[in-house]
Design a protein around this motif. Structure first.
Motif, PDB file in Angstrom:
ATOM      1  N   MET A 249     -59.159  87.288 -87.364  1.00 43.71           N
ATOM      2  CA  MET A 249     -57.813  87.797 -87.511  1.00 43.71           C
ATOM      3  C   MET A 249     -57.043  87.020 -88.595  1.00 43.71           C
ATOM      4  SD  MET A 249     -55.932  90.072 -86.385  1.00 43.71           S
ATOM      5  CE  MET A 249     -54.346  90.629 -85.965  1.00 43.71           C
ATOM      6  N   CYS A 250     -57.265  85.698 -88.612  1.00 43.12           N
ATOM      7  CA  CYS A 250     -56.583  84.883 -89.632  1.00 43.12           C
ATOM      8  C   CYS A 250     -56.993  85.292 -91.036  1.00 43.12           C
ATOM      9  CB  CYS A 250     -56.882  83.409 -89.417  1.00 43.12           C
ATOM     10  SG  CYS A 250     -56.069  82.694 -87.990  1.00 43.12           S
ATOM     11  N   ASN A 251     -58.285  85.567 -91.239  1.00 46.01           N
ATOM     12  CA  ASN A 251     -58.745  85.983 -92.561  1.00 46.01           C
ATOM     13  C   ASN A 251     -58.133  87.314 -92.959  1.00 46.01           C
ATOM     14  OD1 ASN A 251     -60.235  83.939 -93.596  1.00 46.01           O
ATOM     15  ND2 ASN A 251     -62.211  84.794 -93.060  1.00 46.01           N
ATOM     16  N   LEU A 252     -58.030  88.222 -92.022  1.00 49.66           N
ATOM     17  CA  LEU A 252     -57.429  89.523 -92.312  1.00 49.66           C
ATOM     18  C   LEU A 252     -55.969  89.361 -92.717  1.00 49.66           C
ATOM     19  CD1 LEU A 252     -57.797  92.593 -92.332  1.00 49.66           C
ATOM     20  CD2 LEU A 252     -57.060  92.591 -89.957  1.00 49.66           C
ATOM     21  N   LEU A 253     -55.227  88.541 -91.990  1.00 48.68           N
ATOM     22  CA  LEU A 253     -53.826  88.303 -92.342  1.00 48.68           C
ATOM     23  C   LEU A 253     -53.697  87.598 -93.691  1.00 48.68           C
ATOM     24  CD1 LEU A 253     -52.397  87.248 -88.867  1.00 48.68           C
ATOM     25  CD2 LEU A 253     -52.006  89.386 -90.093  1.00 48.68           C
ATOM     26  N   ARG A 254     -54.600  86.672 -93.979  1.00 48.66           N
ATOM     27  CA  ARG A 254     -54.571  86.012 -95.291  1.00 48.66           C
ATOM     28  C   ARG A 254     -54.831  87.020 -96.409  1.00 48.66           C
ATOM     29  NH1 ARG A 254     -58.076  80.602 -94.890  1.00 48.66           N
ATOM     30  NH2 ARG A 254     -59.621  82.118 -95.492  1.00 48.66           N
ATOM     31  N   GLY A 255     -55.764  87.928 -96.201  1.00 45.96           N
ATOM     32  CA  GLY A 255     -56.030  88.960 -97.199  1.00 45.96           C
ATOM     33  C   GLY A 255     -54.847  89.887 -97.400  1.00 45.96           C
ATOM     34  N   LEU A 256     -54.211  90.277 -96.304  1.00 49.76           N
ATOM     35  CA  LEU A 256     -53.034  91.153 -96.410  1.00 49.76           C
ATOM     36  C   LEU A 256     -51.882  90.453 -97.119  1.00 49.76           C
ATOM     37  CD1 LEU A 256     -53.095  92.880 -92.906  1.00 49.76           C
ATOM     38  CD2 LEU A 256     -53.691  93.885 -95.122  1.00 49.76           C
ATOM     39  N   LEU A 257     -51.705  89.174 -96.836  1.00 45.55           N
ATOM     40  CA  LEU A 257     -50.655  88.429 -97.541  1.00 45.55           C
ATOM     41  C   LEU A 257     -50.937  88.364 -99.038  1.00 45.55           C
ATOM     42  CD1 LEU A 257     -49.931  85.491 -95.088  1.00 45.55           C
ATOM     43  CD2 LEU A 257     -48.307  87.211 -95.869  1.00 45.55           C
ATOM     44  N   THR A 258     -52.188  88.176 -99.392  1.00 44.44           N
ATOM     45  CA  THR A 258     -52.543  88.126-100.815  1.00 44.44           C
ATOM     46  C   THR A 258     -52.307  89.470-101.478  1.00 44.44           C
ATOM     47  OG1 THR A 258     -54.197  86.457-100.281  1.00 44.44           O
ATOM     48  CG2 THR A 258     -54.348  87.481-102.437  1.00 44.44           C
ATOM     49  N   LEU A 259     -52.582  90.551-100.752  1.00 41.99           N
ATOM     50  CA  LEU A 259     -52.354  91.883-101.320  1.00 41.99           C
ATOM     51  C   LEU A 259     -50.880  92.215-101.489  1.00 41.99           C
ATOM     52  CD1 LEU A 259     -55.099  94.058 -99.587  1.00 41.99           C
ATOM     53  CD2 LEU A 259     -54.916  93.458-101.995  1.00 41.99           C
ATOM     54  N   THR A 260     -49.996  91.496-100.807  1.00 43.26           N
ATOM     55  CA  THR A 260     -48.565  91.754-100.979  1.00 43.26           C
ATOM     56  C   THR A 260     -48.005  91.126-102.256  1.00 43.26           C
ATOM     57  OG1 THR A 260     -47.924  89.817 -99.671  1.00 43.26           O
ATOM     58  CG2 THR A 260     -48.153  91.915 -98.489  1.00 43.26           C
ATOM     59  N   ILE A 261     -48.762  90.269-102.911  1.00 42.62           N
ATOM     60  CA  ILE A 261     -48.255  89.590-104.109  1.00 42.62           C
ATOM     61  C   ILE A 261     -47.802  90.574-105.193  1.00 42.62           C
ATOM     62  CG2 ILE A 261     -48.894  88.045-106.023  1.00 42.62           C
ATOM     63  CD1 ILE A 261     -50.514  86.435-103.998  1.00 42.62           C
ATOM     64  N   PRO A 262     -48.559  91.657-105.486  1.00 40.18           N
ATOM     65  CA  PRO A 262     -48.064  92.579-106.516  1.00 40.18           C
ATOM     66  C   PRO A 262     -46.773  93.286-106.136  1.00 40.18           C
ATOM     67  CG  PRO A 262     -50.393  92.960-106.101  1.00 40.18           C
ATOM     68  CD  PRO A 262     -49.909  92.004-105.069  1.00 40.18           C
ATOM     69  N   LEU A 263     -46.472  93.357-104.852  1.00 39.64           N
ATOM     70  CA  LEU A 263     -45.265  94.046-104.411  1.00 39.64           C
ATOM     71  C   LEU A 263     -44.027  93.170-104.495  1.00 39.64           C
ATOM     72  CD1 LEU A 263     -46.829  95.711-101.248  1.00 39.64           C
ATOM     73  CD2 LEU A 263     -46.620  96.676-103.540  1.00 39.64           C
ATOM     74  N   LEU A 264     -44.216  91.865-104.621  1.00 37.93           N
ATOM     75  CA  LEU A 264     -43.090  90.940-104.681  1.00 37.93           C
ATOM     76  C   LEU A 264     -42.541  90.865-106.101  1.00 37.93           C
ATOM     77  CD1 LEU A 264     -44.601  87.963-102.654  1.00 37.93           C
ATOM     78  CD2 LEU A 264     -42.932  89.608-101.859  1.00 37.93           C
TER      79      LEU A 264
ATOM     80  N   LEU B 223     -44.491  80.878-103.559  1.00 40.93           N
ATOM     81  CA  LEU B 223     -44.478  79.713-102.688  1.00 40.93           C
ATOM     82  C   LEU B 223     -44.502  80.131-101.227  1.00 40.93           C
ATOM     83  CD1 LEU B 223     -43.560  77.232-104.753  1.00 40.93           C
ATOM     84  CD2 LEU B 223     -42.503  76.559-102.629  1.00 40.93           C
ATOM     85  N   ALA B 224     -43.747  81.162-100.872  1.00 44.22           N
ATOM     86  CA  ALA B 224     -43.724  81.647 -99.494  1.00 44.22           C
ATOM     87  C   ALA B 224     -45.084  82.188 -99.075  1.00 44.22           C
ATOM     88  CB  ALA B 224     -42.646  82.719 -99.339  1.00 44.22           C
ATOM     89  N   ILE B 225     -45.722  82.951 -99.955  1.00 48.14           N
ATOM     90  CA  ILE B 225     -47.058  83.480 -99.650  1.00 48.14           C
ATOM     91  C   ILE B 225     -48.055  82.340 -99.490  1.00 48.14           C
ATOM     92  CG2 ILE B 225     -48.984  84.839-100.557  1.00 48.14           C
ATOM     93  CD1 ILE B 225     -46.749  86.588 -99.550  1.00 48.14           C
ATOM     94  N   ALA B 226     -48.001  81.365-100.398  1.00 41.35           N
ATOM     95  CA  ALA B 226     -48.919  80.219-100.319  1.00 41.35           C
ATOM     96  C   ALA B 226     -48.703  79.441 -99.024  1.00 41.35           C
ATOM     97  CB  ALA B 226     -48.735  79.310-101.522  1.00 41.35           C
ATOM     98  N   PHE B 227     -47.454  79.275 -98.611  1.00 37.45           N
ATOM     99  CA  PHE B 227     -47.158  78.572 -97.361  1.00 37.45           C
ATOM    100  C   PHE B 227     -47.728  79.325 -96.167  1.00 37.45           C
ATOM    101  CE2 PHE B 227     -44.381  78.075 -93.657  1.00 37.45           C
ATOM    102  CZ  PHE B 227     -44.572  76.726 -93.411  1.00 37.45           C
ATOM    103  N   LEU B 228     -47.520  80.635 -96.125  1.00 37.20           N
ATOM    104  CA  LEU B 228     -48.015  81.428 -94.996  1.00 37.20           C
ATOM    105  C   LEU B 228     -49.544  81.449 -94.943  1.00 37.20           C
ATOM    106  CD1 LEU B 228     -45.493  84.396 -95.122  1.00 37.20           C
ATOM    107  CD2 LEU B 228     -45.597  82.566 -93.420  1.00 37.20           C
ATOM    108  N   VAL B 229     -50.182  81.560 -96.106  1.00 42.60           N
ATOM    109  CA  VAL B 229     -51.651  81.550 -96.146  1.00 42.60           C
ATOM    110  C   VAL B 229     -52.173  80.189 -95.677  1.00 42.60           C
ATOM    111  CG1 VAL B 229     -53.639  81.588 -97.702  1.00 42.60           C
ATOM    112  CG2 VAL B 229     -51.899  83.362 -97.867  1.00 42.60           C
ATOM    113  N   SER B 230     -51.540  79.112 -96.126  1.00 42.16           N
ATOM    114  CA  SER B 230     -51.957  77.776 -95.695  1.00 42.16           C
ATOM    115  C   SER B 230     -51.736  77.572 -94.206  1.00 42.16           C
ATOM    116  CB  SER B 230     -51.192  76.709 -96.477  1.00 42.16           C
ATOM    117  OG  SER B 230     -51.528  76.769 -97.825  1.00 42.16           O
ATOM    118  N   MET B 231     -50.651  78.121 -93.695  1.00 39.09           N
ATOM    119  CA  MET B 231     -50.373  78.012 -92.268  1.00 39.09           C
ATOM    120  C   MET B 231     -51.444  78.735 -91.448  1.00 39.09           C
ATOM    121  SD  MET B 231     -46.820  78.849 -90.292  1.00 39.09           S
ATOM    122  CE  MET B 231     -46.978  80.605 -90.385  1.00 39.09           C
TER     123      MET B 231
END
Length: 127
Positions: free
Chosen positions: A1-16, A24-32
């Motif tokens: 589940m963590c890997n799936l959420l990390r992938g989804l967070l990475t895919l949101t980068i083009p939308l930001l 920085l927020a995405i990197a923090f959430l992925v690291s968390m």
């Protein structure tokens, strides 16, 4: 589940918006999320390997992680440059997010990992 959420967070980068605080927020959430995933991954080794092979299995695991970091940094820049020139402005984000999501999808859907081939090693601590 963590890997799936990390992938989804990475895919949101083009939308930001292209601002540093968003990355920085995405990197923090992925690291968390990684903080939950990494210890669980490491603690599965004793379930799969019997005690005599545990030191070798831990060494192989650590060597693989460090080796993948070295190889990743060596091929990362040329690959990301190619993605930007081939896929456009968001090519880098699509390459990274797509590869993480693809890895998560394959891991979650791989029947080999859900089968009986990964039965825990017998507990011989009471013998």
């Amino acid at each position: 589940m963590c890997n799936l959420l990390r992938g989804l967070l990475t895919l949101t980068i083009p939308l930001l918006p292209k601002e540093f605080i968003g990355l920085l927020a995405i990197a923090f959430l992925v690291s968390m999320l990684t903080q939950f995933f990494a210890p669980a991954e490491q603690s599965a080794i004793p379930l799969l390997v019997e005690a005599p092979g545990l030191m070798s299995a831990n060494a192989l695991f650590t060597t693989t992680i460090i080796g993948s970091l070295i190889v990743g940094f060596a091929i990362g820049e040329p690959l990301l440059s190619w993605a930007r020139s081939t896929l456009g402005d968001f090519g880098q984000e699509l390459l990274v997010g797509g590869s993480v999501s693809h890895r998560c999808w394959n891991f979650a859907g791989n029947s080999h990992w859900r089968g009986s081939s990964l039965t825990p090693a017998p507990d011989r601590s009471l013998e």
